[in-house]
Design a protein around this motif. Structure first.
Motif, mmCIF file in Angstrom:
data_model
loop_
_atom_site.group_PDB
_atom_site.id
_atom_site.type_symbol
_atom_site.label_atom_id
_atom_site.label_comp_id
_atom_site.label_asym_id
_atom_site.label_seq_id
_atom_site.Cartn_x
_atom_site.Cartn_y
_atom_site.Cartn_z
ATOM 1 N N VAL A 76 0.856 -1.190 0.000
ATOM 2 C CA VAL A 76 0.000 0.000 0.000
ATOM 3 C C VAL A 76 0.886 1.232 0.000
ATOM 4 C CG1 VAL A 76 -1.729 1.341 1.256
ATOM 5 C CG2 VAL A 76 -1.890 -1.156 1.196
ATOM 6 N N GLU A 77 0.807 2.014 -1.070
ATOM 7 C CA GLU A 77 1.472 3.319 -1.115
ATOM 8 C C GLU A 77 0.374 4.337 -1.392
ATOM 9 O OE1 GLU A 77 5.598 4.464 -2.590
ATOM 10 O OE2 GLU A 77 4.314 5.129 -4.245
ATOM 11 N N ALA A 78 -0.159 4.919 -0.333
ATOM 12 C CA ALA A 78 -1.339 5.775 -0.456
ATOM 13 C C ALA A 78 -1.227 7.006 0.435
ATOM 14 C CB ALA A 78 -2.595 4.977 -0.104
ATOM 15 N N PRO A 79 -0.244 7.874 0.170
ATOM 16 C CA PRO A 79 -0.132 9.080 0.988
ATOM 17 C C PRO A 79 -1.325 10.006 0.784
ATOM 18 C CG PRO A 79 1.310 9.224 -0.912
ATOM 19 C CD PRO A 79 0.772 7.838 -0.896
ATOM 20 N N SER A 80 -1.960 10.394 1.883
ATOM 21 C CA SER A 80 -3.127 11.272 1.834
ATOM 22 C C SER A 80 -2.980 12.304 2.935
ATOM 23 C CB SER A 80 -4.411 10.475 2.033
ATOM 24 O OG SER A 80 -5.499 11.350 2.274
ATOM 25 N N LEU A 81 -2.749 13.551 2.560
ATOM 26 C CA LEU A 81 -2.566 14.598 3.552
ATOM 27 C C LEU A 81 -3.823 14.779 4.389
ATOM 28 C CD1 LEU A 81 -0.414 16.593 4.491
ATOM 29 C CD2 LEU A 81 -1.335 18.260 2.864
ATOM 30 N N SER A 82 -4.990 14.671 3.768
ATOM 31 C CA SER A 82 -6.236 14.867 4.515
ATOM 32 C C SER A 82 -6.440 13.753 5.536
ATOM 33 C CB SER A 82 -7.426 14.944 3.561
ATOM 34 O OG SER A 82 -7.536 13.758 2.795
ATOM 35 N N LEU A 83 -6.209 12.494 5.148
ATOM 36 C CA LEU A 83 -6.351 11.393 6.094
ATOM 37 C C LEU A 83 -5.301 11.464 7.192
ATOM 38 C CD1 LEU A 83 -7.204 8.088 4.177
ATOM 39 C CD2 LEU A 83 -8.568 9.260 5.903
ATOM 40 N N ARG A 84 -4.103 11.871 6.806
ATOM 41 C CA ARG A 84 -3.020 11.945 7.794
ATOM 42 C C ARG A 84 -3.344 12.960 8.884
ATOM 43 N NH1 ARG A 84 -0.612 11.165 11.245
ATOM 44 N NH2 ARG A 84 1.618 10.944 11.656
ATOM 45 N N ARG A 85 -4.043 14.028 8.510
ATOM 46 C CA ARG A 85 -4.435 15.040 9.504
ATOM 47 C C ARG A 85 -5.551 14.527 10.407
ATOM 48 N NH1 ARG A 85 -4.488 19.812 4.966
ATOM 49 N NH2 ARG A 85 -2.320 20.536 5.213
ATOM 50 N N ALA A 86 -6.376 13.624 9.884
ATOM 51 C CA ALA A 86 -7.553 13.165 10.622
ATOM 52 C C ALA A 86 -7.288 11.937 11.486
ATOM 53 C CB ALA A 86 -8.683 12.858 9.641
ATOM 54 N N LEU A 87 -6.254 11.157 11.141
ATOM 55 C CA LEU A 87 -6.015 9.880 11.808
ATOM 56 C C LEU A 87 -4.640 9.842 12.456
ATOM 57 C CD1 LEU A 87 -7.259 7.460 8.974
ATOM 58 C CD2 LEU A 87 -8.568 8.263 10.954
ATOM 59 N N THR A 88 -4.531 9.085 13.515
ATOM 60 C CA THR A 88 -3.208 8.797 14.062
ATOM 61 C C THR A 88 -2.486 7.836 13.118
ATOM 62 O OG1 THR A 88 -3.888 6.828 15.292
ATOM 63 C CG2 THR A 88 -4.145 8.972 16.403
ATOM 64 N N PRO A 89 -1.170 7.721 13.226
ATOM 65 C CA PRO A 89 -0.481 6.740 12.378
ATOM 66 C C PRO A 89 -1.024 5.326 12.554
ATOM 67 C CG PRO A 89 1.110 8.241 13.349
ATOM 68 C CD PRO A 89 -0.214 8.548 13.994
ATOM 69 N N GLU A 90 -1.354 4.959 13.778
ATOM 70 C CA GLU A 90 -1.897 3.622 14.037
ATOM 71 C C GLU A 90 -3.241 3.428 13.335
ATOM 72 O OE1 GLU A 90 0.954 4.745 17.184
ATOM 73 O OE2 GLU A 90 -0.807 5.740 16.324
ATOM 74 N N GLN A 91 -4.092 4.444 13.407
ATOM 75 C CA GLN A 91 -5.398 4.358 12.748
ATOM 76 C C GLN A 91 -5.244 4.307 11.229
ATOM 77 O OE1 GLN A 91 -6.990 7.927 14.480
ATOM 78 N NE2 GLN A 91 -8.192 6.823 16.022
ATOM 79 N N PHE A 92 -4.333 5.107 10.699
ATOM 80 C CA PHE A 92 -4.104 5.133 9.255
ATOM 81 C C PHE A 92 -3.621 3.763 8.779
ATOM 82 C CE2 PHE A 92 -2.812 8.448 5.879
ATOM 83 C CZ PHE A 92 -3.005 7.545 4.848
ATOM 84 N N ALA A 93 -2.645 3.185 9.476
ATOM 85 C CA ALA A 93 -2.108 1.884 9.068
ATOM 86 C C ALA A 93 -3.189 0.803 9.127
ATOM 87 C CB ALA A 93 -0.920 1.514 9.947
ATOM 88 N N ALA A 94 -3.990 0.825 10.189
ATOM 89 C CA ALA A 94 -5.055 -0.180 10.321
ATOM 90 C C ALA A 94 -6.087 -0.029 9.211
ATOM 91 C CB ALA A 94 -5.718 -0.057 11.696
ATOM 92 N N ARG A 95 -6.447 1.208 8.884
ATOM 93 C CA ARG A 95 -7.432 1.417 7.826
ATOM 94 C C ARG A 95 -6.857 0.997 6.473
ATOM 95 N NH1 ARG A 95 -10.999 6.859 7.333
ATOM 96 N NH2 ARG A 95 -11.436 6.195 9.479
ATOM 97 N N ALA A 96 -5.575 1.272 6.256
ATOM 98 C CA ALA A 96 -4.948 0.866 5.001
ATOM 99 C C ALA A 96 -4.979 -0.646 4.837
ATOM 100 C CB ALA A 96 -3.512 1.371 4.955
ATOM 101 N N ARG A 97 -4.733 -1.363 5.922
ATOM 102 C CA ARG A 97 -4.732 -2.836 5.848
ATOM 103 C C ARG A 97 -6.123 -3.375 5.543
ATOM 104 N NH1 ARG A 97 -4.898 -7.330 5.053
ATOM 105 N NH2 ARG A 97 -3.806 -9.080 6.017
ATOM 106 N N ARG A 98 -7.159 -2.836 6.167
ATOM 107 C CA ARG A 98 -8.521 -3.306 5.909
ATOM 108 C C ARG A 98 -8.979 -2.908 4.515
ATOM 109 N NH1 ARG A 98 -6.389 -3.995 10.229
ATOM 110 N NH2 ARG A 98 -7.376 -5.050 11.991
ATOM 111 N N SER A 99 -8.549 -1.735 4.043
ATOM 112 C CA SER A 99 -8.878 -1.330 2.674
ATOM 113 C C SER A 99 -8.270 -2.305 1.672
ATOM 114 C CB SER A 99 -8.355 0.089 2.407
ATOM 115 O OG SER A 99 -9.004 1.037 3.232
ATOM 116 N N LEU A 100 -7.064 -2.739 1.945
ATOM 117 C CA LEU A 100 -6.420 -3.706 1.068
ATOM 118 C C LEU A 100 -7.183 -5.029 1.072
ATOM 119 C CD1 LEU A 100 -4.069 -4.278 -0.804
ATOM 120 C CD2 LEU A 100 -2.662 -4.789 1.208
ATOM 121 N N ASP A 101 -7.649 -5.449 2.243
ATOM 122 C CA ASP A 101 -8.457 -6.675 2.317
ATOM 123 C C ASP A 101 -9.680 -6.593 1.406
ATOM 124 O OD1 ASP A 101 -6.918 -8.172 4.057
ATOM 125 O OD2 ASP A 101 -8.028 -7.590 5.848
ATOM 126 N N ARG A 102 -10.362 -5.456 1.434
ATOM 127 C CA ARG A 102 -11.584 -5.322 0.645
ATOM 128 C C ARG A 102 -11.294 -5.447 -0.847
ATOM 129 N NH1 ARG A 102 -12.702 -1.359 4.561
ATOM 130 N NH2 ARG A 102 -12.064 0.331 3.164
#
Length: 278
Positions: free
Chosen positions: A241-267
């Motif tokens: 997953v290479e998905a840099p998003s400035l808006s998401l980065r501002r809204a989520l902690t690094p832990e939340q961002f990584a977890a969401r990226a992993r579940r997005s990949l699952d889908r």
């Protein structure tokens, strides 16, 4: 929203550093493990002249700590980046980057082609691939619309002469107009690995480089033909997953961002059920 546990797949899944480039390499290894990734991609040398450099040179404390955290967490290093091949590049100067990649037991090192003379760039990439091979590392070249290696044909021509490979990035596949059928017809040994993100199908107004570095979406959140791309590459191809998003980065902690990226990949991978272990 509570996220369920990550799914298991018959391929290596990695979290690439550009997704969370402000997170130090040892911390990224831990984040990736906690989110359910198998591997990380690490930025051990800057991709642009303006980009800050993590102190990851051979013998550095940060490198030793990154190795320790990868070992303790069970995360491997899929790819390392970036070696810039410009008109002025001295390929021999990349040796410390390769030494760092080897210390991390990385499988790949990513080269960015930024030399308008493709013949000279091909020669230098070939030298880089030859330097990397004794370390057990494969050099891969990436094409981007705003670099001199702009097309899949350019990247294939560079890689085919060298023993290196091609890195496919879903955003650049779309923005460079690469044909999915041509990807499916690629010689399998020329493909390194696949970077996934999402984005609007058509590029929004603005700077293409800025979109690539800060304006992507997580897989499944946009209009890119990710299922077709996954179907076109050989089964089991590693995916990062290479998905840099400035808006998401501002809204989520690094832990939340990584977890969401992993579940997005699952889908997204769930559309390719043959990848799922029985």
């Amino acid at each position: 929203m509570t996220l369920g546990p990550p799914m298991r797949w018959n391929r290596v899944l990695a979290l690439d550093h550009l997704t969370l480039l402000d997170v130090a390499p040892p911390d990224l290894a831990v984040l990736a493990a906690e989110a359910g990734f198998d591997a990380v991609g690490l930025r051990i040398a800057p991709a642009t002249a303006a980009e800050p450099r993590w102190p990851m040179s051979p013998g550095s404390p940060m490198l030793a700590e990154t190795v320790r955290r990868c070992r303790d967490s069970g995360v491997t290093v899929l790819g390392t980046e970036a070696i810039r091949l410009t008109a002025e590049s001295d390929v021999a100067a990349a040796e410390p980057v390769l030494e760092t990649a080897a210390r991390l037991n990385a499988r790949y090192v990513n080269a960015i082609g930024d030399d308008p003379d493709l013949e000279r760039l091909s020669d230098r990439f070939g030298r880089l691939a030859a330097m990397a091979a004794p370390y057990g590392i494969r050099a891969v070249i990436e094409f981007m619309a705003y670099k001199t290696v702009r097309t899949l044909d350019d990247a294939l021509a560079v890689a085919a002469r060298s023993g290196g490979g091609v890195l496919l990035d879903a955003l650049h596949v779309q923005r460079c107009g690469a044909d999915i059928g041509q990807i499916a017809r690629m010689e399998p040994e020329l493909l390194g690995y696949l970077q996934l993100c999402d984005a609007p199908l058509h590029q929004p107004p603005g700077d293409a480089a800025a979109e690539a570095r800060t304006g992507r979406l997580l897989p499944g959140d946009g209009g890119l033909p990710l299922t077709a791309l996954l179907t076109a590459v050989p089964p089991g191809t590693p995916v990062a997953v290479e998905a840099p998003s400035l808006s998401l980065r501002r809204a989520l902690t690094p832990e939340q961002f990584a977890a969401r990226a992993r579940r997005s990949l699952d889908r997204v991978l769930a559309r390719n059920q043959p990848d799922r272990p029985s």
